[in-house]
Design a protein around this motif. Structure first.
Motif, PDB file in Angstrom:
ATOM      1  N   LEU A 144      23.990  50.831 -11.752  1.00  0.00           N
ATOM      2  CA  LEU A 144      23.382  50.128 -10.829  1.00  0.00           C
ATOM      3  C   LEU A 144      23.303  50.948  -9.498  1.00  0.00           C
ATOM      4  O   LEU A 144      24.299  51.287  -9.157  1.00  0.00           O
ATOM      5  CB  LEU A 144      24.158  48.743 -10.528  1.00  0.00           C
ATOM      6  CG  LEU A 144      24.312  47.791 -11.584  1.00  0.00           C
ATOM      7  CD1 LEU A 144      25.237  46.655 -11.511  1.00  0.00           C
ATOM      8  CD2 LEU A 144      23.085  47.476 -12.261  1.00  0.00           C
ATOM      9  N   ILE A 145      22.086  50.788  -8.808  1.00  0.00           N
ATOM     10  CA  ILE A 145      21.687  52.026  -7.962  1.00  0.00           C
ATOM     11  C   ILE A 145      20.962  51.236  -6.939  1.00  0.00           C
ATOM     12  O   ILE A 145      20.051  50.443  -7.364  1.00  0.00           O
ATOM     13  CB  ILE A 145      21.014  53.280  -8.327  1.00  0.00           C
ATOM     14  CG1 ILE A 145      21.760  53.906  -9.295  1.00  0.00           C
ATOM     15  CG2 ILE A 145      20.878  54.057  -6.965  1.00  0.00           C
ATOM     16  CD1 ILE A 145      21.071  54.991 -10.042  1.00  0.00           C
ATOM     17  N   THR A 146      21.372  51.390  -5.413  1.00  0.00           N
ATOM     18  CA  THR A 146      20.179  50.952  -4.467  1.00  0.00           C
ATOM     19  C   THR A 146      19.672  51.992  -3.759  1.00  0.00           C
ATOM     20  O   THR A 146      20.320  52.827  -3.419  1.00  0.00           O
ATOM     21  CB  THR A 146      20.968  49.899  -3.496  1.00  0.00           C
ATOM     22  OG1 THR A 146      21.805  48.842  -4.419  1.00  0.00           O
ATOM     23  CG2 THR A 146      20.155  49.465  -2.488  1.00  0.00           C
ATOM     24  N   LEU A 147      18.428  51.908  -3.263  1.00  0.00           N
ATOM     25  CA  LEU A 147      17.612  52.983  -2.430  1.00  0.00           C
ATOM     26  C   LEU A 147      17.197  52.000  -1.383  1.00  0.00           C
ATOM     27  O   LEU A 147      16.576  51.166  -1.238  1.00  0.00           O
ATOM     28  CB  LEU A 147      16.501  53.471  -3.567  1.00  0.00           C
ATOM     29  CG  LEU A 147      15.736  54.662  -2.833  1.00  0.00           C
ATOM     30  CD1 LEU A 147      16.698  55.836  -2.790  1.00  0.00           C
ATOM     31  CD2 LEU A 147      14.380  54.823  -3.793  1.00  0.00           C
ATOM     32  N   SER A 148      17.571  52.894  -0.114  1.00  0.00           N
ATOM     33  CA  SER A 148      17.153  52.299   1.102  1.00  0.00           C
ATOM     34  C   SER A 148      17.073  53.155   2.274  1.00  0.00           C
ATOM     35  O   SER A 148      17.823  54.144   2.116  1.00  0.00           O
ATOM     36  CB  SER A 148      17.931  50.899   1.287  1.00  0.00           C
ATOM     37  OG  SER A 148      17.544  50.608   2.729  1.00  0.00           O
ATOM     38  N   LYS A 149      16.286  52.802   3.358  1.00  0.00           N
ATOM     39  CA  LYS A 149      16.364  53.867   4.491  1.00  0.00           C
ATOM     40  C   LYS A 149      17.035  52.901   5.593  1.00  0.00           C
ATOM     41  O   LYS A 149      16.564  53.399   6.925  1.00  0.00           O
ATOM     42  CB  LYS A 149      14.978  54.666   4.814  1.00  0.00           C
ATOM     43  CG  LYS A 149      13.615  53.601   5.126  1.00  0.00           C
ATOM     44  CD  LYS A 149      12.592  54.415   5.478  1.00  0.00           C
ATOM     45  CE  LYS A 149      11.545  53.548   5.914  1.00  0.00           C
ATOM     46  NZ  LYS A 149      10.352  54.462   6.360  1.00  0.00           N
ATOM     47  N   CYS A 150      17.350  51.922   5.422  1.00  0.00           N
ATOM     48  CA  CYS A 150      17.989  50.757   6.401  1.00  0.00           C
ATOM     49  C   CYS A 150      19.101  51.564   7.269  1.00  0.00           C
ATOM     50  O   CYS A 150      19.528  52.474   6.751  1.00  0.00           O
ATOM     51  CB  CYS A 150      18.229  49.505   6.080  1.00  0.00           C
ATOM     52  SG  CYS A 150      19.909  49.582   4.685  1.00  0.00           S
ATOM     53  N   GLU A 151      19.380  51.039   8.315  1.00  0.00           N
ATOM     54  CA  GLU A 151      20.550  51.735   9.123  1.00  0.00           C
ATOM     55  C   GLU A 151      21.773  51.939   8.473  1.00  0.00           C
ATOM     56  O   GLU A 151      22.340  52.907   8.745  1.00  0.00           O
ATOM     57  CB  GLU A 151      20.668  50.901  10.331  1.00  0.00           C
ATOM     58  CG  GLU A 151      21.565  51.467  11.475  1.00  0.00           C
ATOM     59  CD  GLU A 151      20.692  52.498  12.185  1.00  0.00           C
ATOM     60  OE1 GLU A 151      21.582  53.239  12.946  1.00  0.00           O
ATOM     61  OE2 GLU A 151      19.565  52.882  12.087  1.00  0.00           O
ATOM     62  N   ALA A 152      22.123  51.083   7.808  1.00  0.00           N
ATOM     63  CA  ALA A 152      23.440  51.133   7.271  1.00  0.00           C
ATOM     64  C   ALA A 152      23.472  52.413   6.165  1.00  0.00           C
ATOM     65  O   ALA A 152      24.614  53.050   6.132  1.00  0.00           O
ATOM     66  CB  ALA A 152      23.820  50.031   6.112  1.00  0.00           C
ATOM     67  N   PHE A 153      22.346  52.780   5.630  1.00  0.00           N
ATOM     68  CA  PHE A 153      22.375  53.934   4.655  1.00  0.00           C
ATOM     69  C   PHE A 153      22.256  55.168   5.744  1.00  0.00           C
ATOM     70  O   PHE A 153      22.761  56.120   5.277  1.00  0.00           O
ATOM     71  CB  PHE A 153      21.010  54.008   3.950  1.00  0.00           C
ATOM     72  CG  PHE A 153      21.200  53.114   2.579  1.00  0.00           C
ATOM     73  CD1 PHE A 153      21.369  53.697   1.377  1.00  0.00           C
ATOM     74  CD2 PHE A 153      21.440  51.703   2.669  1.00  0.00           C
ATOM     75  CE1 PHE A 153      21.662  52.921   0.211  1.00  0.00           C
ATOM     76  CE2 PHE A 153      21.589  50.838   1.658  1.00  0.00           C
ATOM     77  CZ  PHE A 153      21.579  51.447   0.418  1.00  0.00           C
ATOM     78  N   ILE A 154      21.252  55.332   6.476  1.00  0.00           N
ATOM     79  CA  ILE A 154      20.913  56.423   7.171  1.00  0.00           C
ATOM     80  C   ILE A 154      22.189  56.961   8.240  1.00  0.00           C
ATOM     81  O   ILE A 154      22.404  58.003   8.369  1.00  0.00           O
ATOM     82  CB  ILE A 154      19.474  56.011   8.376  1.00  0.00           C
ATOM     83  CG1 ILE A 154      18.273  55.887   7.512  1.00  0.00           C
ATOM     84  CG2 ILE A 154      19.480  57.220   9.352  1.00  0.00           C
ATOM     85  CD1 ILE A 154      18.071  57.033   6.426  1.00  0.00           C
ATOM     86  N   GLN A 155      22.769  55.601   8.815  1.00  0.00           N
ATOM     87  CA  GLN A 155      24.034  56.313   9.614  1.00  0.00           C
ATOM     88  C   GLN A 155      24.996  57.007   8.583  1.00  0.00           C
ATOM     89  O   GLN A 155      25.735  57.879   9.134  1.00  0.00           O
ATOM     90  CB  GLN A 155      24.687  54.834  10.042  1.00  0.00           C
ATOM     91  CG  GLN A 155      24.332  54.508  11.086  1.00  0.00           C
ATOM     92  CD  GLN A 155      24.918  53.268  11.714  1.00  0.00           C
ATOM     93  OE1 GLN A 155      26.116  52.701  10.999  1.00  0.00           O
ATOM     94  NE2 GLN A 155      24.515  52.635  12.785  1.00  0.00           N
TER      95      GLN A 155
END
Length: 712
Positions: A144-155
């Motif tokens: 199970l994988i999540t892909l995102s560029k939201c702040e929580a990821f980019i930080q």
């Protein structure tokens, strides 16, 4: 599993890197295309790896929800998209490639950056993938994988998060991708009214080349539209949905290299596959010649002889060109093909540095278009037919060749003569700009001018000079005076028609001489000094005379009626008490050997329809009684007045037609009877209002006048 894990970038800073891979703004369905491509590739890899014969399955499910206006507008709110496939899944090798942004080991000429389109379009993309694993007790594992560029990821310098990894029971691999929360308002608006049919048609168009190759071996492809989680529409893509190529051909295109300052062909070459389709215009909105990369339509290139909207016999044409060479030059943003142009190759400039030998885009375009013409004679014939029609109109109306050239990519092969003419006349139309107080004062001085006075030209020249003084000094050139004169003449023309000049304000009628002298001074033989451009820009360049007796008219120093008449001819020319060769046509112009333009003016209060035969009469005299060396047999007539009634014109000469778009009456080619041993000639005639001439002339000159006055 020890909980979720952000996959941090090593040697890469995502916040900056993501900006280098642009969103494809022209394709709001691009994320679906990217996921669909991955599914196709995954199924293909699995079949090859495990020697499978099953065709595989792909389903695209678009979830919408009703809102307050859905009942009346059939508009919904976007919820999510779920795409499922029965491909290989995220096996270790695939997962490793997935977490490395620019890993291209998957093959298929992949750059490993397609997932960035998911990031640009959606706040969150999740992957639920079940795959075979020989080390698992069940034979299968799930990631199970999540892909995102939201702040929580980019930080955390991450775009990928591994949420879970475990053994599961399953009978086959599968991957489910879920897209949630659109980031772009334009995408939200487009998805509000999306239909399953639109998605199906878009997939077929986008993957046409690949679908054709695999027509009988396609996966089972389903498109479902769900509203409030209930299936509203369910469609499939079947082999019968895929158009059959009308023609298929292999094309060899040679590489080019630099030899000194020249580009020369190399012996090295590549083979390109050419496929063409003839599709009903209702199913294909534009003709196109397109490059295909990895089975996907990727780039439009130049298609000669057909405009996008052209159709022949109700059909349009699609031409596809594919090659390993194209695949290898696909960029990080799928579909952006880096194929070198001549100018960049010579300078070795562009988005990438080129090799010593390259295949040039211009050579691909040229070779492809030659093949198209060789295969489809109807396209070549339609092109020639359009060129013949334009050439005839250009000669008939003496249209400016530069204007025609500027419309090269705007005239469709199916355009009627009337539509072509409308496009020509509209080509120079510009927005009217405001005028300053000084210029208005100069125009007011025109009230005191009288075109019938001997000093009219001098006074007009003085007003032109005064007008020029208003223009900034850096613009005072010969062109300034030329355009200024036109500006003044246009306003003078307008004031005469409105009876605003002093002479007419006192109650005098607008006689023919006022307008005749404005356009071409009576008894003059110098069209270059006239304002005949009010009728047609090219008229000032022709030889001609104004208000001259027929038997005095000369061409290159020779009188055109200087011949020995027979007794019968002499009797006719002087019969009924008339001296026919003493008549004075208002304007005669001679644009070319064997051609003559005849212009007659009528006062605004004169019923023009009562003079419809006058130009024909002059044409007949010139056709039959001029010196044999001239042999004038092609005539263009312009009868110009203001009092024109459609029923009067067509009631007297039924062959006249009214052109509603350009507001004039015209009669197609009419015979000019040749007597004695002379062959017949022909004449084209227009009947037009002074006010229409003024309107057209203003439009044609507006851009120059605006620039002169600094309004643009």
């Amino acid at each position: 599993m020890e909980g979720i894990k952000y996959i941090k970038g090593i040697g890469i800073w995502y916040q900056r890197e993501l900006n280098t891979i642009k969103r494809k703004d022209d394709l709001f369905l691009q994320p679906i295309f990217e996921a669909f491509t991955n599914a196709l590739e995954s199924i293909s890899i699995q079949k090859e790896k495990y020697q499978l014969t099953e065709q595989g399955e792909i389903s695209i499910n678009v979830f919408l929800t009703k809102n307050l206006f859905s009942k009346d507008t059939t508009s919904y709110d976007f919820q999510k998209i779920i795409i499922e496939d029965t491909g290989l899944g995220f096996e270790d090798s695939e997962y490793e490639r997935f977490i490395n942004l620019r890993d291209d080991r998957k093959g298929f000429s992949n750059k490993g950056t397609g997932r960035v389109q998911f990031l640009h379009a959606f706040d969150k993309t999740t992957f639920d993938s079940i795959y075979k694993d020989k080390n698992s007790s069940t034979g299968f594992k799930q990631r199970l994988i999540t892909l995102s560029k939201c702040e929580a990821f980019i930080q955390k310098n991450a775009i990928i998060r591994l949420d879970d990894e475990k053994e599961v029971k399953s009978d086959k691999p599968k991957t489910v991708i879920t897209f949630e929360t659109l980031l772009n308002q334009k995408d939200k608006d487009l998805f509000k009214t999306i239909t399953a049919s639109e998605i199906k048609e878009a997939l077929i168009r986008h993957y046409l080349a690949g679908f054709c190759e695999q027509r009988n071996n396609l996966p089972l492809i389903k498109i479902n539209l769900l509203i409030d989680n209930s299936v509203s529409t369910e469609l499939s893509i079947l082999p019968s949905d895929i158009p059959v190529p009308n023609q298929e051909k292999e094309i060899d295109i040679h590489y080019s290299r630099i030899d000194g300052n020249d580009i020369v062909k190399s012996s090295k070459k590549e083979t390109f596959k050419f496929k063409s389709f003839i599709v009903p215009e209702s199913e294909l909105d534009k003709n196109g010649l397109k490059l295909v990369s990895k089975g996907e339509v990727a780039k439009n290139i130049k298609l000669d002889n057909l405009l996008p909207s052209d159709q022949i016999n109700g059909n349009r044409y699609l031409f596809l060109l594919s090659s390993n060479y194209i695949d290898e030059r696909d960029s990080d943003t799928r579909g952006n093909i880096n194929i070198c142009k001549k100018k960049d190759f010579k300078k070795n400039e562009g988005p990438v540095l080129f090799s010593e030998e390259e295949i040039l885009l211009e050579d691909i375009e040229e070779k492809s278009n030659l093949v198209i013409i060789s295969l489809y004679k109807e396209i070549e014939e339609k092109r020639k037919e359009k060129e013949r029609s334009i050439e005839e109109l250009q000669k008939m109306f003496l249209l400016n060749p530069k204007t025609i050239e500027s419309l090269h990519n705007k005239i469709n092969i199916g355009d009627s003569d009337d539509v072509i003419l409308r496009k020509v006349y509209e080509a120079d139309a510009k927005i009217v700009a405001s005028k300053d107080a000084e210029i208005k004062q100069r125009i007011k001085e025109l009230d005191n001018l009288d075109t019938t006075k001997d000093d009219y030209q001098e006074k007009l020249a003085y007003q032109v000079d005064e007008f020029v003084k208003v223009i900034p000094i850096q613009n005072r050139t010969a062109l300034t005076q030329y355009i200024a004169r036109r500006r003044m003449v246009l306003d003078m023309f307008d004031k005469i028609l409105k009876k605003e000049i002093e002479k007419l304000q006192k109650g005098e009628r607008i006689n023919e001489d006022l307008l005749h002298n404005l356009i071409f001074q009576q008894h003059s033989d110098k069209p270059e000094d006239s304002d005949l451009w009010l009728i047609n820009e090219e008229f000032i360049y022709f030889r001609g005379t104004s208000e001259s007796k027929l038997d005095n008219i000369e061409i290159e120093g020779s009188k055109i009626f200087n011949k020995e008449f027979t007794k019968e001819e002499t009797e006719y020319l002087n019969s009924l008490g008339e001296k026919r060769l003493s008549k004075r046509p208002d304007v005669l112009l001679f644009p070319d050997e064997g051609k003559c333009i005849i212009i007659e003016f009528k006062a605004p209060d004169v019923n023009v329809a009562e003079h419809l035969s006058q130009i024909d009469f002059y044409a007949n005299l010139i056709r039959n009684y001029t010196n044999d060396r001239f042999q004038i047999n092609t005539f263009y007539g312009y009868l110009i007045g203001e009092s024109i009634e459609d029923r009067d014109v067509r009631g007297r000469v039924s062959r006249f037609e009214h052109s509603y778009h350009l507001d004039y009456w015209f009669r197609p080619s009419e015979t000019v009877v040749g007597f004695e041993n002379r062959s017949d000639g022909n004449i084209y005639t227009e009947v037009i209002k002074f006010s229409t001439l003024l309107k057209r002339a203003r439009l044609r000159n507006k851009i120059f006048i605006d620039k002169l006055e600094g309004n643009q």
